[in-house]
Design an enzyme around this catalytic site. Structure first.
Site, PDB file in Angstrom:
ATOM      1  N   TRP A 161      29.976  23.790  49.073  1.00 25.80           N
ATOM      2  CA  TRP A 161      30.121  23.862  50.538  1.00 25.80           C
ATOM      3  C   TRP A 161      31.284  24.738  50.949  1.00 25.80           C
ATOM      4  CZ3 TRP A 161      25.981  22.480  52.710  1.00 25.80           C
ATOM      5  CH2 TRP A 161      25.292  21.317  52.343  1.00 25.80           C
ATOM      6  N   ALA A 188      44.082  23.802  59.986  1.00 29.05           N
ATOM      7  CA  ALA A 188      42.715  24.175  60.338  1.00 29.05           C
ATOM      8  C   ALA A 188      42.115  23.186  61.328  1.00 29.05           C
ATOM      9  CB  ALA A 188      41.853  24.267  59.080  1.00 29.05           C
ATOM     10  N   ARG A 237      17.501  26.589  88.341  1.00 32.25           N
ATOM     11  CA  ARG A 237      16.187  26.035  88.007  1.00 32.25           C
ATOM     12  C   ARG A 237      15.700  25.091  89.120  1.00 32.25           C
ATOM     13  NH1 ARG A 237      11.459  26.872  85.570  1.00 32.25           N
ATOM     14  NH2 ARG A 237      10.524  24.936  84.819  1.00 32.25           N
ATOM     15  N   HIS A 286      33.712  12.605  60.855  1.00 33.37           N
ATOM     16  CA  HIS A 286      34.044  11.808  62.031  1.00 33.37           C
ATOM     17  C   HIS A 286      34.570  10.426  61.630  1.00 33.37           C
ATOM     18  CE1 HIS A 286      33.852  12.225  66.245  1.00 33.37           C
ATOM     19  NE2 HIS A 286      33.116  11.168  66.464  1.00 33.37           N
ATOM     20  N   PHE A 317      40.350   2.898  53.560  1.00 37.44           N
ATOM     21  CA  PHE A 317      39.528   3.894  52.870  1.00 37.44           C
ATOM     22  C   PHE A 317      38.850   3.346  51.627  1.00 37.44           C
ATOM     23  CE2 PHE A 317      41.950   6.752  55.466  1.00 37.44           C
ATOM     24  CZ  PHE A 317      41.045   7.770  55.717  1.00 37.44           C
ATOM     25  N   GLU A 368      36.059  19.408  57.170  1.00 36.04           N
ATOM     26  CA  GLU A 368      37.496  19.172  57.437  1.00 36.04           C
ATOM     27  C   GLU A 368      37.746  17.710  57.777  1.00 36.04           C
ATOM     28  OE1 GLU A 368      40.037  21.622  57.899  1.00 36.04           O
ATOM     29  OE2 GLU A 368      38.858  23.433  57.683  1.00 36.04           O
ATOM     30  N   GLY A 369      37.034  16.847  57.093  1.00 33.28           N
ATOM     31  CA  GLY A 369      37.131  15.419  57.347  1.00 33.28           C
ATOM     32  C   GLY A 369      36.029  15.012  58.300  1.00 33.28           C
ATOM     33  N   SER A 427      34.637  13.489  50.790  1.00 33.90           N
ATOM     34  CA  SER A 427      35.656  12.774  51.570  1.00 33.90           C
ATOM     35  C   SER A 427      36.836  12.340  50.708  1.00 33.90           C
ATOM     36  CB  SER A 427      35.032  11.543  52.236  1.00 33.90           C
ATOM     37  OG  SER A 427      34.046  11.952  53.166  1.00 33.90           O
ATOM     38  N   HIS A 471      32.833  15.065  45.026  1.00 27.46           N
ATOM     39  CA  HIS A 471      34.071  14.656  45.713  1.00 27.46           C
ATOM     40  C   HIS A 471      34.210  15.398  47.022  1.00 27.46           C
ATOM     41  CE1 HIS A 471      34.622  13.713  41.449  1.00 27.46           C
ATOM     42  NE2 HIS A 471      35.179  12.617  41.931  1.00 27.46           N
TER      43      HIS A 471
HETATM   44  P1  FAD Z   1      30.654  12.358  51.708  1.00 26.07           P
HETATM   45  O1  FAD Z   1      32.113  12.306  51.430  1.00 26.07           O
HETATM   46  O2  FAD Z   1      29.726  12.065  50.595  1.00 26.07           O
HETATM   47  O3  FAD Z   1      30.353  11.399  52.934  1.00 26.07           O
HETATM   48  C1  FAD Z   1      29.035  10.876  53.224  1.00 26.07           C
HETATM   49  C2  FAD Z   1      29.170   9.851  54.344  1.00 26.07           C
HETATM   50  O4  FAD Z   1      29.976   8.757  53.906  1.00 26.07           O
HETATM   51  C3  FAD Z   1      29.871  10.422  55.581  1.00 26.07           C
HETATM   52  O5  FAD Z   1      29.276   9.944  56.750  1.00 26.07           O
HETATM   53  C4  FAD Z   1      31.291   9.885  55.463  1.00 26.07           C
HETATM   54  O6  FAD Z   1      31.931   9.760  56.723  1.00 26.07           O
HETATM   55  C5  FAD Z   1      31.040   8.550  54.817  1.00 26.07           C
HETATM   56  N1  FAD Z   1      32.221   8.044  54.078  1.00 26.07           N
HETATM   57  C6  FAD Z   1      32.838   8.617  53.012  1.00 26.07           C
HETATM   58  N2  FAD Z   1      33.900   7.896  52.639  1.00 26.07           N
HETATM   59  C7  FAD Z   1      33.979   6.841  53.484  1.00 26.07           C
HETATM   60  C8  FAD Z   1      34.870   5.743  53.635  1.00 26.07           C
HETATM   61  N3  FAD Z   1      35.949   5.579  52.862  1.00 26.07           N
HETATM   62  N4  FAD Z   1      34.628   4.853  54.622  1.00 26.07           N
HETATM   63  C9  FAD Z   1      33.573   5.001  55.466  1.00 26.07           C
HETATM   64  N5  FAD Z   1      32.696   6.013  55.374  1.00 26.07           N
HETATM   65  C10 FAD Z   1      32.904   6.926  54.399  1.00 26.07           C
HETATM   66  N6  FAD Z   1      34.874  22.238  51.931  1.00 26.07           N
HETATM   67  C11 FAD Z   1      35.822  23.073  51.411  1.00 26.07           C
HETATM   68  O7  FAD Z   1      36.578  22.686  50.524  1.00 26.07           O
HETATM   69  N7  FAD Z   1      35.949  24.365  51.865  1.00 26.07           N
HETATM   70  C12 FAD Z   1      35.142  24.861  52.838  1.00 26.07           C
HETATM   71  O8  FAD Z   1      35.292  26.022  53.222  1.00 26.07           O
HETATM   72  C13 FAD Z   1      34.123  24.028  53.400  1.00 26.07           C
HETATM   73  N8  FAD Z   1      33.231  24.517  54.312  1.00 26.07           N
HETATM   74  C14 FAD Z   1      32.168  23.741  54.722  1.00 26.07           C
HETATM   75  C15 FAD Z   1      31.160  24.297  55.515  1.00 26.07           C
HETATM   76  C16 FAD Z   1      30.044  23.542  55.889  1.00 26.07           C
HETATM   77  C17 FAD Z   1      28.951  24.171  56.695  1.00 26.07           C
HETATM   78  C18 FAD Z   1      29.960  22.180  55.487  1.00 26.07           C
HETATM   79  C19 FAD Z   1      28.788  21.333  55.883  1.00 26.07           C
HETATM   80  C20 FAD Z   1      30.946  21.629  54.698  1.00 26.07           C
HETATM   81  C21 FAD Z   1      32.053  22.394  54.293  1.00 26.07           C
HETATM   82  N9  FAD Z   1      33.026  21.859  53.428  1.00 26.07           N
HETATM   83  C22 FAD Z   1      34.010  22.689  52.906  1.00 26.07           C
HETATM   84  C23 FAD Z   1      32.876  20.516  52.890  1.00 26.07           C
HETATM   85  C24 FAD Z   1      33.206  19.402  53.853  1.00 26.07           C
HETATM   86  O9  FAD Z   1      34.591  19.333  54.050  1.00 26.07           O
HETATM   87  C25 FAD Z   1      32.588  18.112  53.320  1.00 26.07           C
HETATM   88  O10 FAD Z   1      31.191  18.212  53.506  1.00 26.07           O
HETATM   89  C26 FAD Z   1      33.128  16.870  54.000  1.00 26.07           C
HETATM   90  O11 FAD Z   1      34.472  16.658  53.655  1.00 26.07           O
HETATM   91  C27 FAD Z   1      32.328  15.613  53.671  1.00 26.07           C
HETATM   92  O12 FAD Z   1      32.126  15.494  52.312  1.00 26.07           O
HETATM   93  P2  FAD Z   1      30.640  15.196  51.748  1.00 26.07           P
HETATM   94  O13 FAD Z   1      29.718  16.203  52.361  1.00 26.07           O
HETATM   95  O14 FAD Z   1      30.718  15.152  50.278  1.00 26.07           O
HETATM   96  O15 FAD Z   1      30.278  13.797  52.335  1.00 26.07           O
END
Ligand code: FAD
Length: 385
Positions: free
Chosen positions: A162, A243, A269, A367, A384, A364-365, A138, A136
Site C-alpha cells: 500500500w 502528514a 437544478r 478512523h 489498543f 495514516e491511521g 494498524s 502489519h
Molecule cells: P488493518 O490494520 O488490518 O485494519 C482493519 C480494520 O481493523 C480497520 O477498520 C481498523 O480500524 C481495525 N482495527 C485495527 N486495529 C484495531 C484495534 N486495536 N482496535 C479496533 N479496531 C482495530 N502505508 C504506508 O506505509 N505508506 C503509504 O504511502 C501508504 N499509502 C496508502 C495509500 C492507500 C490508497 C491506502 C489504502 C493505504 C496506504 N497505506 C500506506 C497503508 C495504510 O496506512 C493502512 O492501510 C492503514 O494503516 C490500515 O492498515 P490495514 O489496511 O492493514 O488495516
C-alpha cells in the site's frame, strides 16, 4: 470558496498569497485533467515537477535544502487547495514533503540532506514512504522487514504494501528492524539490486495516485543510507504526525469542493417547478455541510497555530485528521445524492472525492485508530491491545 465565519481574517497576507497561488494552479492545471486520469487509473506524472515549482513539496523545510521555509498554516492551506482538486494529488505532495523529505531533514546526515532534499523539493525525484506491511497495518511496530549488517553495507529483506508513489519513486524511505530489533529508517534507491516496486491495480479510490509494493530481496544498501538521527517507532510516527496534519486541511478542501458543487447545483437544478435548493430536505444537507466545514476550518486553523508554536500534540493532530475525514466523507456522500444521477458521473468531481476519501479515512491511521488515540489521551488507558 466557503468562508462563513470570515476565517480569512485569521490568515496573514503571505498565507493567503500561498493559498491563492495553489488554488489558481489547481484550477488551471489539475481540475481540467484529473477526472480523465482517475477514470483511466493513471498517475499524471507530469505534475510532479509542477508541484515542485509551486513549492508544494516540503513547504516547511528550510530554503537551504530547497524547501519553502514556510509556516504550518501555509502548508495546511496548500494541502487544502491541492485536495480541492483531488485527494490523490494531495497524497503525492503529502508523501513527498512529510513522509520523505521530513525524515531526511529531521533525522538524516548532512550528506543525505544535500543529496536528496533539493531533488525531492524540485520534483526531479519522487519519493515514497514504506511503513505498512501485508501483515502489519494498524500495528506497524510488529513489522518483519529487517536487515543484517555486512561490512559497510546492510542486507535488507521483507516487503511493504500500500505504498503511495512506489511505482514511480526514485527514492524510498523504508522502516525496518535492525539486528537488535530496533526500527530504523533506511533510504533505498531505485536500481539497487533485489529492490522492486510492483504496482497495485484495481483500486476504486485514489485512482490518480499510484500505489504499489516495495519488495526487498537481499537488497544491499550502503550503511551510509541509514538515517542516523532516530531509532524506534518515534521515527515513522513523527513523520505521520506531519502528514496527518496536512490531511486534516486536505480533506477539508475536498469537502469544500463538494459543498460548492452541491450548492451551485441546488440553485440550477429545477424539479417540480422550483430549484431543488428551495426544498427543506436539500437545505438541511447544505446547512449541515457549511456548519461542519466552518467548525473544521477553525479546528485546523487553531491546530496550525499550535504547530507553529511547537505546542501541538500528536493526539491533537489525530483529532483533527479524524474529524476532517469524517465530515468530508459525509459531505461527499450527501453532495453526491443532491446531484441525483449526475452525481455518479465524472461530469462533476463529487463521486471522485467520495471514493478518494475512503482511502483518506483509512490511511495514516484508520478512523478507529485515531478515535482510540483520543480515548487513550483523555483516559490514560490503552485500549489498543
Ligand atoms: P488493518 O490494520 O488490518 O485494519 C482493519 C480494520 O481493523 C480497520 O477498520 C481498523 O480500524 C481495525 N482495527 C485495527 N486495529 C484495531 C484495534 N486495536 N482496535 C479496533 N479496531 C482495530 N502505508 C504506508 O506505509 N505508506 C503509504 O504511502 C501508504 N499509502 C496508502 C495509500 C492507500 C490508497 C491506502 C489504502 C493505504 C496506504 N497505506 C500506506 C497503508 C495504510 O496506512 C493502512 O492501510 C492503514 O494503516 C490500515 O492498515 P490495514 O489496511 O492493514 O488495516
Amino acid at each position: 470558496s466557503p468562508d462563513y465565519y470570515q476565517v480569512d481574517d485569521l490568515f496573514t497576507e503571505e498565507q493567503k498569497l500561498v493559498r491563492d497561488a495553489v488554488r489558481t494552479y489547481v484550477k488551471k492545471e489539475i481540475s481540467p485533467i484529473i477526472e480523465d486520469y482517475a477514470q483511466k487509473a493513471e498517475f499524471p506524472q507530469h505534475i510532479v515537477p509542477q508541484l515542485g515549482e509551486l513549492g508544494c513539496f516540503g513547504p516547511t523545510i528550510p530554503q537551504q535544502y530547497g524547501g519553502g521555509g514556510l509556516d504550518y498554516i501555509s502548508y495546511g492551506l496548500m494541502m487544502q487547495e491541492l485536495e480541492r482538486g483531488d485527494s490523490g494529488v494531495r497524497s503525492t505532495a503529502s508523501v513527498q514533503g512529510s513522509l520523505v523529505m521530513f525524515p531526511i531533514y529531521a533525522f538524516g546526515s548532512e550528506e543525505q540532506k544535500n543529496r536528496y532534499l533539493p531533488k525531492l523539493a524540485s520534483g526531479e525525484w519522487l519519493g515514497c514512504f514504506g511503513l505498512t506491511e501485508p501483515d502489519h497495518g494498524s500495528n506497524p511496530a510488529g513489522m518483519v522487514t529487517s536487515f543484517k549488517e555486512a561490512g559497510d553495507h546492510i542486507i535488507l529483506n521483507g516487503a511493504k504494501m500500500w505504498i503511495s508513489n512506489a511505482p514511480f519513486a526514485q527514492v524510498a524511505v523504508v522502516w525496518a528492524k535492525d539486528e537488535a530489533g530496533e526500527v530504523r529508517g533506511v533510504i533505498v534507491e531505485r536500481g539497487m539490486e533485489g529492490f522492486s516496486t510492483p504496482a497495485t491495480h484495481g483500486k476504486w479510490s485514489l485512482r490518480a495516485s499510484t500505489t504499489g509494493e516495495l519488495v526487498f530481496d537481499n537488497v544491499k544498501v550502503p550503511k551510509l543510507n541509514i538515517l542516523p538521527g532516530v531509532k524506534g517507532m518515534r521515527g515513522p510516527l513523527s513523520c505521520l504526525s506531519k502528514a496527518r496534519y496536512g490531511i486534516a486541511w486536505g480533506a477539508l478542501g475536498a469537502a469544500m469542493d463538494c459543498y460548492d458543487t452541491a450548492l451551485r447545483y441546488s440553485k440550477e437544478r429545477v424539479q417540480f417547478d422550483r430549484a431543488i435548493g428551495g426544498f427543506q430536505l436539500q437545505q438541511k444537507k447544505l446547512a449541515e455541510m457549511i456548519t461542519e466545514i466552518t467548525k473544521a476550518q477553525l479546528l485546523v486553523w487553531r491546530l496550525g497555530s499550535l504547530m507553529d508554536a511547537g505546542k501541538a500534540t500528536p493526539a491533537q493532530v489525530s483529532m483533527a485528521k479524524r474529524n476532517s475525514c469524517e465530515i468530508a466523507t459525509n459531505i461527499a456522500r450527501n453532495a453526491r445524492q443532491m446531484l441525483g444521477g449526475m452525481g455518479i458521473t465524472g461530469e462533476y468531481s463529487v463521486m471522485r472525492h467520495m471514493m478518494n476519501l475512503e482511502s483518506v479515512i483509512t490511511y495514516e491511521g484508520t478512523h478507529d485508530i485515531h478515535l482510540l488515540i483520543t480515548g487513550m489521551d483523555v483516559t490514560g488507558l490503552n485500549a489498543f491491545k
